[in-house]
Design a protein around this motif. Sequence first.
Motif, PDB file in Angstrom:
ATOM      1  N   GLN A  27      -8.818 -57.188   8.645  1.00  0.00           N
ATOM      2  CA  GLN A  27      -9.181 -56.581   9.919  1.00  0.00           C
ATOM      3  C   GLN A  27      -7.980 -56.493  10.863  1.00  0.00           C
ATOM      4  N   ALA A  28      -7.073 -57.453  10.772  1.00  0.00           N
ATOM      5  CA  ALA A  28      -5.873 -57.403  11.618  1.00  0.00           C
ATOM      6  C   ALA A  28      -5.056 -56.154  11.311  1.00  0.00           C
ATOM      7  N   PHE A  29      -4.891 -55.862  10.021  1.00  0.00           N
ATOM      8  CA  PHE A  29      -4.138 -54.663   9.647  1.00  0.00           C
ATOM      9  C   PHE A  29      -4.906 -53.396  10.031  1.00  0.00           C
ATOM     10  N   ARG A  30      -6.233 -53.399   9.856  1.00  0.00           N
ATOM     11  CA  ARG A  30      -7.026 -52.224  10.208  1.00  0.00           C
ATOM     12  C   ARG A  30      -6.920 -51.922  11.697  1.00  0.00           C
ATOM     13  N   ILE A  31      -7.094 -52.942  12.526  1.00  0.00           N
ATOM     14  CA  ILE A  31      -7.026 -52.747  13.975  1.00  0.00           C
ATOM     15  C   ILE A  31      -5.631 -52.294  14.393  1.00  0.00           C
ATOM     16  N   SER A  32      -4.614 -52.908  13.800  1.00  0.00           N
ATOM     17  CA  SER A  32      -3.236 -52.543  14.144  1.00  0.00           C
ATOM     18  C   SER A  32      -2.956 -51.085  13.803  1.00  0.00           C
ATOM     19  N   LEU A  33      -3.420 -50.650  12.625  1.00  0.00           N
ATOM     20  CA  LEU A  33      -3.197 -49.259  12.217  1.00  0.00           C
ATOM     21  C   LEU A  33      -3.960 -48.296  13.108  1.00  0.00           C
ATOM     22  N   GLU A  34      -5.212 -48.637  13.446  1.00  0.00           N
ATOM     23  CA  GLU A  34      -6.033 -47.734  14.256  1.00  0.00           C
ATOM     24  C   GLU A  34      -5.544 -47.654  15.701  1.00  0.00           C
ATOM     25  N   GLN A  35      -5.067 -48.779  16.238  1.00  0.00           N
ATOM     26  CA  GLN A  35      -4.705 -48.811  17.644  1.00  0.00           C
ATOM     27  C   GLN A  35      -3.267 -48.372  17.905  1.00  0.00           C
ATOM     28  N   THR A  36      -2.369 -48.625  16.957  1.00  0.00           N
ATOM     29  CA  THR A  36      -0.948 -48.349  17.192  1.00  0.00           C
ATOM     30  C   THR A  36      -0.332 -47.399  16.162  1.00  0.00           C
ATOM     31  N   GLY A  37      -1.060 -47.168  15.068  1.00  0.00           N
ATOM     32  CA  GLY A  37      -0.511 -46.310  14.026  1.00  0.00           C
ATOM     33  C   GLY A  37       0.458 -47.025  13.097  1.00  0.00           C
ATOM     34  N   GLY A  38       0.662 -48.330  13.297  1.00  0.00           N
ATOM     35  CA  GLY A  38       1.570 -49.106  12.446  1.00  0.00           C
ATOM     36  C   GLY A  38       1.045 -50.510  12.244  1.00  0.00           C
ATOM     37  N   ILE A  39       1.762 -51.297  11.454  1.00  0.00           N
ATOM     38  CA  ILE A  39       1.319 -52.657  11.161  1.00  0.00           C
ATOM     39  C   ILE A  39       2.161 -53.700  11.885  1.00  0.00           C
ATOM     40  N   GLY A  40       3.066 -53.257  12.753  1.00  0.00           N
ATOM     41  CA  GLY A  40       3.940 -54.173  13.471  1.00  0.00           C
ATOM     42  C   GLY A  40       3.195 -55.249  14.250  1.00  0.00           C
ATOM     43  N   PRO A  41       2.211 -54.886  15.092  1.00  0.00           N
ATOM     44  CA  PRO A  41       1.490 -55.916  15.853  1.00  0.00           C
ATOM     45  C   PRO A  41       0.796 -56.941  14.959  1.00  0.00           C
ATOM     46  N   ALA A  42       0.228 -56.489  13.849  1.00  0.00           N
ATOM     47  CA  ALA A  42      -0.421 -57.429  12.933  1.00  0.00           C
ATOM     48  C   ALA A  42       0.600 -58.402  12.354  1.00  0.00           C
ATOM     49  N   LEU A  43       1.782 -57.905  12.016  1.00  0.00           N
ATOM     50  CA  LEU A  43       2.817 -58.775  11.452  1.00  0.00           C
ATOM     51  C   LEU A  43       3.290 -59.802  12.463  1.00  0.00           C
ATOM     52  N   VAL A  44       3.403 -59.393  13.726  1.00  0.00           N
ATOM     53  CA  VAL A  44       3.797 -60.339  14.777  1.00  0.00           C
ATOM     54  C   VAL A  44       2.744 -61.434  14.913  1.00  0.00           C
ATOM     55  N   GLY A  45       1.474 -61.033  14.933  1.00  0.00           N
ATOM     56  CA  GLY A  45       0.394 -62.004  15.050  1.00  0.00           C
ATOM     57  C   GLY A  45       0.377 -62.990  13.896  1.00  0.00           C
ATOM     58  N   LEU A  46       0.618 -62.499  12.683  1.00  0.00           N
ATOM     59  CA  LEU A  46       0.641 -63.376  11.518  1.00  0.00           C
ATOM     60  C   LEU A  46       1.813 -64.349  11.580  1.00  0.00           C
ATOM     61  N   THR A  47       2.954 -63.882  12.049  1.00  0.00           N
ATOM     62  CA  THR A  47       4.122 -64.759  12.180  1.00  0.00           C
ATOM     63  C   THR A  47       3.832 -65.901  13.139  1.00  0.00           C
ATOM     64  N   VAL A  48       3.230 -65.584  14.265  1.00  0.00           N
ATOM     65  CA  VAL A  48       2.875 -66.618  15.249  1.00  0.00           C
ATOM     66  C   VAL A  48       1.873 -67.602  14.650  1.00  0.00           C
TER      67      VAL A  48
END
Length: 464
Positions: A412-433
């Motif tokens: 769901q993190a990747f789905r939301i990131s793709l739908e909201q921003t068009g990329g997976i960058g925010p999801a990757l940042v969240g996972l790193t944290v």
Amino acid sequence: MTVLTGPEEARTAAAVPKGGRWIDHWEPDDEQFWARIGRRVAARNLAWSILTEHLGFCVWLLWSIAVLNLSSVGMQLSVGQTLWLTTLPNLVGAAMRIPYTFAPARFGGRNWTIVSALLLLIPCGLFVYAIENPDIPFWVLLVIAATTGLGGGNFASSMANITHFYPTGKQGLPLGLNAAGGNLGTSVTQLAMPPLIVAFGLVAVGWVWMPLVLLAATGAYLFMNNLRKATSAYTVREMGAIARKPQTVIMSVLYIGTFGSFIGYSFSFGVLIKSQFPDIKGADYIWLGAFAGSLARPLGGWLADRFGGARVTAVDFLLMALGIGAVAMAVRAGSWPVFLAAFLFVFITTGIGNGSTYKMIPAIFRAKAMEGVDPADGPAVERALTRARRNAAAAIGITSAVGAFGGVLVQQAFRISLEQTGGIGPALVGLTVFYALCMTLTWAVYLRKVRIGETRMSLAQAGV
């Protein structure tokens, strides 16, 4: 049956049949017992447990491959419907791990392995029915896909059962092998099914597992054993008490970070490749991640046996954070080779973490059970160790269920990131944290020195 000599050997041989009966005398922490006969019997049960769990994962991931080919049999689904057909098995598989955890204690490990193997015939048969009847309503298709979650439950019962067979200090590697054998089912499905579909059609995906399931059930019937000491059924109150224990909660969070990442990335890897590198044929690479992570799991168990589960887990979360950071850099640079290498590294670290965290759970409950127990008091030690094994088996199942739910969160993190921003960058940042927080949690609870009895020491120094 093996012929042994001497009164003790005769008693042990009578208590440990080749398979198909109950074992009343089982003392894996007794070094003489373990060297004489325990290791051999445990290995035999482990082998058939691995096969059954492996097939469970193969069936669990069945629809993740099938949805890519439903149009070939006349099923036209929306993207949302397709996502539900892959998400629902993950949710059901996670939920099934709770009852599956306690089934071996209720029915016996060998008995439940037979049943759990045969239950896999249900999703396989229903899959064949669905493909041969492409006009069935979508809700029926969802129900059929949901039954593959039975395969996800196999992991919990298998791990809860096998933990009783091995000495506390030597559980990391066998639990890692058991889990890796199951996890490999993910990559086997992703690798073997596409050419099978090309050769024999989509319906073959349902038929191919049935003879193997029957083989696993037959092997469990003939060669596995039930342990009498491991069959004290849990009450609902006991289950709730174990689930509420702080150590169960903490390990569940850590397992979201390891197994949740593994299964979430396994389900999402193909989609991520397609979204970030559309010119790359994802089907040629999708299986590599799960394969690498599965093979790394025994390594995590071995490292944990050698250096301590808590130490390995803490370092592993650091490596996971660095790996996801490398993935983010590759995405920004548009570098496919770096993206692939970095993501495979992350898969490997998830496997290592899966193995090390599962080494920690029995050690944690053993350390807690032995607090205040006089090592010279044999009966008290035996009661404490029996209680620790029982609680650890329950905690393993609960943790595995929460970890599997964590896979849905990753998806769901990747789905939301793709739908909201068009990329997976925010999801990757969240996972790193999140991985950094897991590393900190591991240090604070298990590596930081606290007062234990009359001395200051960490749980890691107590064997965790």
